[in-house]
Design an enzyme around this catalytic site. Sequence first.
Site, short mmCIF file in Angstrom:
data_model
loop_
_atom_site.label_atom_id
_atom_site.label_comp_id
_atom_site.label_asym_id
_atom_site.label_seq_id
_atom_site.Cartn_x
_atom_site.Cartn_y
_atom_site.Cartn_z
N LYS A 1 -9.04 -23.25 37.90
CA LYS A 1 -9.87 -22.17 38.45
C LYS A 1 -10.64 -21.53 37.29
O LYS A 1 -10.07 -20.80 36.48
CB LYS A 1 -9.04 -21.11 39.16
N GLU B 1 -8.94 -3.54 22.62
CA GLU B 1 -9.95 -4.61 22.56
C GLU B 1 -11.19 -4.19 23.36
O GLU B 1 -11.09 -3.84 24.53
CB GLU B 1 -9.37 -5.90 23.17
N GLU C 1 -3.07 -17.65 26.17
CA GLU C 1 -4.00 -17.27 25.09
C GLU C 1 -4.67 -15.99 25.55
O GLU C 1 -5.49 -16.01 26.47
CB GLU C 1 -5.04 -18.38 24.87
P1 NAD Z 1 -9.61 -12.04 32.68
O1 NAD Z 1 -8.18 -11.96 32.33
O2 NAD Z 1 -10.23 -10.94 33.44
O3 NAD Z 1 -9.88 -13.36 33.58
C1 NAD Z 1 -9.52 -14.64 33.14
C2 NAD Z 1 -9.26 -15.53 34.34
O4 NAD Z 1 -8.12 -15.04 35.03
C3 NAD Z 1 -10.40 -15.57 35.34
O5 NAD Z 1 -10.52 -16.88 35.84
C4 NAD Z 1 -9.90 -14.62 36.44
O6 NAD Z 1 -10.44 -14.88 37.72
C5 NAD Z 1 -8.42 -14.89 36.41
N1 NAD Z 1 -7.58 -13.82 36.92
C6 NAD Z 1 -7.80 -12.48 36.86
N2 NAD Z 1 -6.78 -11.80 37.43
C7 NAD Z 1 -5.89 -12.73 37.84
C8 NAD Z 1 -4.64 -12.66 38.50
N3 NAD Z 1 -4.07 -11.49 38.84
N4 NAD Z 1 -3.99 -13.82 38.78
C9 NAD Z 1 -4.53 -15.01 38.44
N5 NAD Z 1 -5.72 -15.15 37.83
C10 NAD Z 1 -6.39 -14.02 37.53
O7 NAD Z 1 -10.38 -12.34 31.34
P2 NAD Z 1 -11.95 -12.45 31.11
O8 NAD Z 1 -12.56 -11.11 31.28
O9 NAD Z 1 -12.46 -13.59 31.93
O10 NAD Z 1 -12.00 -12.90 29.57
C11 NAD Z 1 -12.01 -12.01 28.49
C12 NAD Z 1 -10.61 -11.85 27.94
O11 NAD Z 1 -10.08 -13.12 27.59
C13 NAD Z 1 -10.56 -11.04 26.64
O12 NAD Z 1 -9.43 -10.22 26.66
C14 NAD Z 1 -10.41 -12.11 25.57
O13 NAD Z 1 -9.83 -11.68 24.37
C15 NAD Z 1 -9.55 -13.10 26.27
N6 NAD Z 1 -9.70 -14.43 25.68
C16 NAD Z 1 -8.68 -14.91 24.90
C17 NAD Z 1 -8.81 -16.18 24.31
C18 NAD Z 1 -7.74 -16.77 23.43
O14 NAD Z 1 -7.82 -17.95 23.10
N7 NAD Z 1 -6.73 -16.02 23.02
C19 NAD Z 1 -9.97 -16.93 24.52
C20 NAD Z 1 -10.99 -16.38 25.31
C21 NAD Z 1 -10.83 -15.12 25.89
#
Ligand code: NAD
Length: 478
Positions: free
Chosen positions: A179, A382, A255
């Site tokens: 997803k 962050e 991650e």
């Molecule tokens: P997010 O956590 O909002 O969403 C990530 C994914 O999770 C999306 O596909 C979203 O639809 C899904 N999601 C959200 N809530 C969920 C739930 N309750 N259950 C299941 N799936 C759910 O993150 P974002 O805004 O898309 O990305 C930015 C964040 O990601 C920042 O915090 C960034 O630091 C982090 N990030 C970390 C890495 C790493 O390698 N450590 C890499 C890229 C981004």
Amino acid sequence: MRGMKHYVNGVFTTTGTAFPLISPLDGSQRGTVPEATREIVDAAVRAARAALEGPWGAASVEERCAYLRRIADGIEARFDEFVAAEVADTGKPRDLAATVDIPRAIANFRAYADLSYGRPERAYHTRVPGWSGSGEALNYTVRRPLGVVAVISPWNLPLLLLTWKVAPALAAGNAVVAKPSEETPSTATLLAEVIDAVRLPPGAFNLVHGHGANAAGEFLTGHPGVDAIAFTGESATGSAIMRAAADHVTPLSFELGGKNPAVVFADADLDEAVEGTVRSSFTHSGQICLCTERVYVERPVFAAFTAKLAERARELKDYGPMISAGHRDKVLSYYRLAVEEGADVLAGGGVPAFGDARDGGFYVEPTVITGLPEDARTVREEVFGPICHVAPFDDEAEAIRLANDSPYGLAATVWTGDLSRAHRVAPKIEAGIVWVNCWNLRDLRTPFGGVKASGIGREGGEYSLDFFSEPVNICVLI
Ligand code: NAD
Ligand code: 6OD
């Protein structure tokens, strides 16, 4: 590109409901995305399970690696389409998508084809005096796939991060339900088209679109048929997924977020340190988990470094937008908070005016601030935007203490001309990755991941292959 579709059991499909896909470049609606229902997610999980019991489950490692190479070739053959789709979804500069995102997606498939084909297996001869036969046993360890793996990825490096999990998961013989972020569904859909064209057995890779909370993401992570979850995203989302996974004790690879420090010693090449920090703080407008948001500079060069960094930030013109209006508003709220907390704003701090269609987009200025105490929220939380706070330090011990004073621990950068110092300081920094005199230099065989609230486990090389498989020891009395 054709419209966005789910890909379940080798069939492209849509659902009754859809949500708008908004361009971050100008705020216009670019299309719609189908929202996966619980039934579609369930169908995808069942298709994945069936694939494990069919030709995909029977495929040899050679056959799996051949599929991975064909997928890499298929992305390469449609390179420009992939780049255009990534740019349209994220708004990132074309050059970034063409030199990082899409080449890395191709490299992810090729690297895991190489790595899993060449993976050694271990064996031990065990002396067992008193047992019948030769008095020896042969212990050898094989690895079997975990089963059905859920891959959930964010919007900042959409195809890079999705394929960084899908490639090793398939290489290890799992079936995948992926997803992508609701904000960036396009390259994942193109990937499904490539996978369909190379005739990967139906159900081995499934794609469902939709939101996370109370939607497709949650339907997937709470599904009893999912054997493991590989997630990249915010730490708070990681906590929610952990709660959902607890019911079935589902293994997790996480991650998560970061608040990454850079430490600049007075013996560093100052110009290189400034340019490196411009890249590490402002690439993709700060929307990379590895981006620097805290910069600590040794006091003798603090004023010179800060002035140069601010000047370079003001010069930046060709930058992309925030992913969405919501994220732009979040970043701007931190810009305001920083001022309320007492920051000196040395560069940026607002919204640029372009006088063209970009004014409808979600841009914010590259921003350099200083003067905040370590407990200010802007220094601890962050932001995930183009902002860094610069603070002085007086000695090595203080630099290490400041770098480690964070709930996060993903990546750090050390700038120094003294290699002994580099080797002394780097291992003391609480982060999964420490770069010395560089940033985001990647070798796909190395461990990638974070400590503290930045994640659980490591990706990369054998680390991903270990996560996506289960060792089974077989002991034969000879
Ligand atoms: P997010 O956590 O909002 O969403 C990530 C994914 O999770 C999306 O596909 C979203 O639809 C899904 N999601 C959200 N809530 C969920 C739930 N309750 N259950 C299941 N799936 C759910 O993150 P974002 O805004 O898309 O990305 C930015 C964040 O990601 C920042 O915090 C960034 O630091 C982090 N990030 C970390 C890495 C790493 O390698 N450590 C890499 C890229 C981004
Ligand atoms: O380079 C990588 O392998 C990787 N996982 C990068 C993550 C970047 C975060 O936004």
